[in-house]
Structures are given as C-alpha cells and as structure tokens.
Design a protein around this motif. Sequence first.
Motif, short mmCIF file in Angstrom:
data_model
loop_
_atom_site.label_atom_id
_atom_site.label_comp_id
_atom_site.label_asym_id
_atom_site.label_seq_id
_atom_site.Cartn_x
_atom_site.Cartn_y
_atom_site.Cartn_z
N ARG A 209 0.81 -1.22 0.00
CA ARG A 209 0.00 0.00 0.00
C ARG A 209 0.85 1.27 0.00
N THR A 210 2.15 1.11 0.17
CA THR A 210 2.98 2.29 0.42
C THR A 210 4.11 2.48 -0.59
N ALA A 211 4.78 1.40 -0.96
CA ALA A 211 6.02 1.51 -1.74
C ALA A 211 5.78 1.76 -3.21
N ASP A 212 6.74 2.41 -3.85
CA ASP A 212 6.76 2.55 -5.31
C ASP A 212 7.56 1.40 -5.93
N ARG A 213 8.70 1.09 -5.31
CA ARG A 213 9.50 -0.06 -5.75
C ARG A 213 9.86 -0.91 -4.53
N ILE A 214 10.20 -2.16 -4.80
CA ILE A 214 10.51 -3.10 -3.72
C ILE A 214 11.85 -3.77 -4.03
N LEU A 215 12.79 -3.64 -3.10
CA LEU A 215 14.09 -4.31 -3.20
C LEU A 215 14.06 -5.51 -2.26
N VAL A 216 14.31 -6.69 -2.81
CA VAL A 216 14.27 -7.93 -2.02
C VAL A 216 15.69 -8.39 -1.75
N MET A 217 16.01 -8.56 -0.46
CA MET A 217 17.31 -9.08 -0.05
C MET A 217 17.19 -10.57 0.26
N HIS A 218 18.22 -11.32 -0.10
CA HIS A 218 18.26 -12.76 0.19
C HIS A 218 19.71 -13.16 0.41
N LEU A 219 20.01 -13.60 1.63
CA LEU A 219 21.35 -14.08 1.99
C LEU A 219 22.45 -13.10 1.59
N GLY A 220 22.19 -11.82 1.85
CA GLY A 220 23.21 -10.80 1.63
C GLY A 220 23.32 -10.29 0.21
N THR A 221 22.43 -10.71 -0.67
CA THR A 221 22.45 -10.24 -2.05
C THR A 221 21.10 -9.62 -2.42
N VAL A 222 21.08 -8.92 -3.54
CA VAL A 222 19.82 -8.39 -4.06
C VAL A 222 19.17 -9.46 -4.93
N ALA A 223 18.07 -10.02 -4.44
CA ALA A 223 17.37 -11.05 -5.20
C ALA A 223 16.58 -10.45 -6.35
N GLY A 224 16.18 -9.20 -6.21
CA GLY A 224 15.43 -8.54 -7.28
C GLY A 224 14.92 -7.19 -6.82
N ILE A 225 14.67 -6.32 -7.77
CA ILE A 225 14.04 -5.03 -7.52
C ILE A 225 12.83 -4.95 -8.46
N ARG A 226 11.68 -4.70 -7.89
CA ARG A 226 10.45 -4.73 -8.67
C ARG A 226 9.66 -3.43 -8.51
N GLU A 227 9.09 -2.96 -9.62
CA GLU A 227 8.09 -1.91 -9.54
C GLU A 227 6.84 -2.51 -8.93
N ARG A 228 6.35 -1.92 -7.87
CA ARG A 228 5.20 -2.51 -7.18
C ARG A 228 3.99 -2.71 -8.09
N GLN A 229 3.73 -1.74 -8.93
CA GLN A 229 2.53 -1.83 -9.77
C GLN A 229 2.65 -2.88 -10.88
N HIS A 230 3.87 -3.35 -11.14
CA HIS A 230 4.07 -4.37 -12.17
C HIS A 230 4.46 -5.72 -11.57
N SER A 231 4.23 -5.89 -10.28
CA SER A 231 4.60 -7.14 -9.62
C SER A 231 3.40 -7.67 -8.84
N THR A 232 3.62 -8.79 -8.16
CA THR A 232 2.58 -9.38 -7.31
C THR A 232 3.21 -9.76 -5.98
N VAL A 233 2.36 -9.91 -4.98
CA VAL A 233 2.85 -10.33 -3.66
C VAL A 233 3.52 -11.69 -3.76
N ASP A 234 2.94 -12.60 -4.52
CA ASP A 234 3.52 -13.94 -4.64
C ASP A 234 4.92 -13.89 -5.26
N GLU A 235 5.11 -13.01 -6.23
CA GLU A 235 6.44 -12.88 -6.83
C GLU A 235 7.46 -12.40 -5.80
N ILE A 236 7.07 -11.43 -4.98
CA ILE A 236 7.97 -10.92 -3.95
C ILE A 236 8.28 -12.00 -2.92
N VAL A 237 7.26 -12.77 -2.54
CA VAL A 237 7.49 -13.85 -1.57
C VAL A 237 8.45 -14.89 -2.13
#
Length: 260
Positions: A209-237
């Motif tokens: 409800r808040t972010a414009d983009r989402i940066l996902v961290m995984h084990l010390g690396t960037v797993a991905g950066i997504r535009e919120r409006q072009h992504s889904t919760v399941d993709e981020i999970v």
Amino acid sequence: MTDDEPILAAAGIGKLFGHVRALRDVSFDLRPGEILAVVGDNGAGKSTLIKILSGAYDPTEGQVLVRGRPVAFGKPADATAAGIATVYQDLALVDTRDVAANLFLGREFHKGPFVDRRRIYREAEKLLATLTIKLPSVRVPVYLLSGGQRQAVAIGRVLVGGPDIVIMDEPTAALGVQESERVLRLVRDLRDAGKAIILISHNLQQVWRTADRILVMHLGTVAGIRERQHSTVDEIVKLIVYGNEDDATTSGLPDSGAYA
C-alpha cells in the motif's frame, strides 16, 4: 537533479565481518520522491545495508553515491551532513523530556548563553503542523505518548535537519492497525513532498500500500528489484524465500499471508 536521476545509489556494496560475508555485490538506486521498500527474511542483510548507508559501518567493497558523487562516511554524522537521516526501530527518544525538547535535541536554539525554550516550542509547533502530526501538546513528556505518536516524534526529529533521504527501520513494527496507518500516511506525505524514502519492513501488506519499488534481499544479495505496480505479492514472496524465482515451484511457495 531531475526526478529520474538517483539521489542515492549503492554500487557493488560488500561487507565482511571477519570471514563472514554479510553483503555481496549489492547495487540499487533511489530517486527523489519515491518510497523504496527493502524486504527480506531475518539474516538477509537489510540491517547491515542500512547501517552502511547511515554511516554506522564502512563497506568492505563498493561505493555509496549521493547525487552521483562517491561518498565515504566515517561516522553517522557524515551521513547526516550528506542529507541522509535514519529513524531506527528503537527511536532513541528521551522519555522524560517533552516533545519539543526531543524534536530539537542537539539542535537547540539559544538566546545568548541560554536555551531559548520559547522559540523551541514555537518551532516545534510549526514543524508538527507542517507534517500534519497531531499531538496533545509539544510540552507533554514523551513517555505519555502512544506508540504511533512516539514514532511521529522520531520522524519529526530527523526532519529538523532538512534531509533529502530518510531511512526508516520497521516504523510500524510495534504499532496497532490504526497507528500503523497514521505512520504510513506520514511516510507517503514525505514522499509527496519530494523526500526519497527507504522503508525497511517485514509487512508485505503495508509495503504493497505504500512503496513505489521493492528491493528484495536474500542471503546478503539483491534477489530482485520490482516496480510494485508491475509485480505481485507472490512474486515478492518467491524472491524472499528462494532468492531466484526460477528456483521456486508453485507447490513449494509459502502462503504470502505469512509475511503480512
């Protein structure tokens, strides 16, 4: 600087603690007037990254750039001087002092050798009015405030220095639903006023409800950066859990509600 040009960037950031690698090749940028959420499981590297950006840690590798220029922070005050303010989860407020004193702690106005308390109260009221923060009084001790009101005071305090970049570490972690919404509204208001916001959160519903983009961290690396409006919760999970969505299977995907 235009809205498309990064105000803050990380380029190949790595961090070693002895033989333990906490971060590896972390790169991203942050634009003026946007909220970049940083998400990931415990141990993903979120806290280490934020401490580097706020001047508490030096990176072992890579560079931090502010307005396109490489910077080296020897201490948190250097990051503050570069226009980066951080609101930590513990807030670091002085409970026995009033709201106005907390807002201008370390930046008190003086009249001759004495603290100008009238001006501090006056400026505190102006600041809170600008941020549309409603409190009983700027003279009330902080320990009498609710959790959401305390969080608002902590945010207001870092804004006294006029930063362009605000980092918030789990600002709603200890708050109820209504108080969380008030704090998130304040975060969005800051974004709309042109501030660049980094929001660390474990709550994907609030992130969505808040972010414009989402940066996902995984084990010390960037797993991905997504535009919120072009992504889904399941993709981020998937990115949070597996690091690489290609490695995930639908049958093994956790319920996204686990990250609410």
